[in-house]
Design an enzyme around this catalytic site. Structure first.
Site, mmCIF file in Angstrom:
data_model
loop_
_atom_site.group_PDB
_atom_site.id
_atom_site.type_symbol
_atom_site.label_atom_id
_atom_site.label_comp_id
_atom_site.label_asym_id
_atom_site.label_seq_id
_atom_site.Cartn_x
_atom_site.Cartn_y
_atom_site.Cartn_z
ATOM 1 N N TYR A 159 1.717 2.432 4.040
ATOM 2 C CA TYR A 159 2.189 2.408 2.401
ATOM 3 C C TYR A 159 1.947 0.577 2.166
ATOM 4 O O TYR A 159 2.048 0.086 3.046
ATOM 5 C CB TYR A 159 3.691 2.594 2.129
ATOM 6 C CG TYR A 159 4.127 3.854 2.574
ATOM 7 C CD1 TYR A 159 3.429 5.247 1.837
ATOM 8 C CD2 TYR A 159 5.003 4.469 3.264
ATOM 9 C CE1 TYR A 159 3.775 6.318 1.873
ATOM 10 C CE2 TYR A 159 5.455 5.730 3.648
ATOM 11 C CZ TYR A 159 4.855 6.793 3.043
ATOM 12 O OH TYR A 159 5.032 8.146 2.915
ATOM 13 N N PHE B 46 3.939 7.868 7.057
ATOM 14 C CA PHE B 46 4.544 8.516 6.021
ATOM 15 C C PHE B 46 6.035 8.344 5.948
ATOM 16 O O PHE B 46 6.708 8.491 5.064
ATOM 17 C CB PHE B 46 4.450 9.823 6.292
ATOM 18 C CG PHE B 46 2.872 10.495 6.000
ATOM 19 C CD1 PHE B 46 2.322 10.402 4.488
ATOM 20 C CD2 PHE B 46 2.597 10.947 7.111
ATOM 21 C CE1 PHE B 46 0.988 10.830 4.649
ATOM 22 C CE2 PHE B 46 0.962 11.124 6.921
ATOM 23 C CZ PHE B 46 0.475 11.453 5.601
ATOM 24 N N ASP C 267 -3.615 5.044 5.905
ATOM 25 C CA ASP C 267 -3.267 3.761 6.372
ATOM 26 C C ASP C 267 -1.846 3.498 5.817
ATOM 27 O O ASP C 267 -1.316 4.368 4.983
ATOM 28 C CB ASP C 267 -4.389 2.480 5.741
ATOM 29 C CG ASP C 267 -4.540 2.644 4.336
ATOM 30 O OD1 ASP C 267 -3.854 3.814 3.517
ATOM 31 O OD2 ASP C 267 -5.154 1.862 3.669
#
Length: 236
Positions: free
Chosen positions: A68, A79, A66
């Site tokens: 940040y 990412f 999921d």
């Protein structure tokens, strides 16, 4: 008239999903969450992964968990972080692996408010779909939007890609992503043509249990070239 949510072929392919009861419930949940809580990414960025990488252009799927959950980080692509944002630990480890695999050293790029070290847009524009299994999260609460319907939606995205005749690479980092392996295999209906790479998540909690040394980037490019597909330039 067909609803334009993403702005490319994904709208056509996902048109039925927008109308399903589970998605309508998810949408209502998100309206309340964005009104009452701090949620990441910003609502306008939820579908950025699909916007940046149209269906027919996908060569590689990098699947995470999921988004940040700290301020300023998430912008709708797994990412990746926005320009000038300090690198989260998972991304630090991904870039370490990139250096060890291909010799691409992101430490050479400057830090500071104009830094683009963690912006993965160049990958997305080349056909790397940076997809999380869950597309939203409450601030400071990892996993807080799991089980609300996103998994069913992203499963459909993965299925649509796995059904394609053109070979793809699926890189599944972490247990949530790795659980999609059977979905990818089954969608190929016995004609296995995609490369599936599974590994622990790059977070500090699991990276030293098998993430490092996976050579994901070179393996990906070898497979693409073997199938007559241009490789990804992984430089940022």
């Amino acid at each position: 008239m067909q609803k334009k949510i993403i702005g490319n072929k994904w709208d056509e392919l996902l048109a039925d999903e927008w109308q399903k009861p589970y998605y309508q419930e998810l949408r209502s949940f998100l309206i309340d969450e964005y009104r009452e809580e701090t949620v990441y990414p910003p609502a306008a960025d939820i579908y950025n992964a699909l916007r940046f990488t149209d269906y027919d252009n996908v060569k590689v799927v990098i699947l995470g968990q999921d988004p940040y959950h700290e301020p300023g980080q998430a912008h709708g692509m797994a990412f990746s972080v926005r320009e000038g944002v300090a690198l989260p630990p998972s991304l630090v480890n991904i870039l370490k692996e990139l250096r060890d695999d291909l010799g691409i050293d992101m430490a050479e790029k400057p830090d500071g408010p104009d830094s683009t070290r963690g912006v993965l847009d160049p990958w997305a524009r080349q056909g790397v779909l940076l997809l999380n299994t869950v597309l939203t999260v409450r601030a400071h609460q990892a996993g807080s939007h799991r089980g609300k319907g996103w998994e069913r939606f992203t499963d459909r995205v993965i299925e649509l890609l796995a059904e394609r005749e053109t070979p793809l690479v699926f890189i599944l980092w972490g247990s949530n992503a790795g659980a999609k392996k059977d979905l990818i295999v089954n969608a190929q209906q016995g004609r296995l043509r995609h490369l599936i790479i599974t590994a622990p998540h790059p977070s500090p909690l699991s990276a030293y249990r098998g993430f490092f040394g996976g050579c994901y980037f070179s393996r990906c490019n070898y497979f693409l070239e073997d199938n007559g597909i241009s490789p990804v330039d992984w430089r940022l």
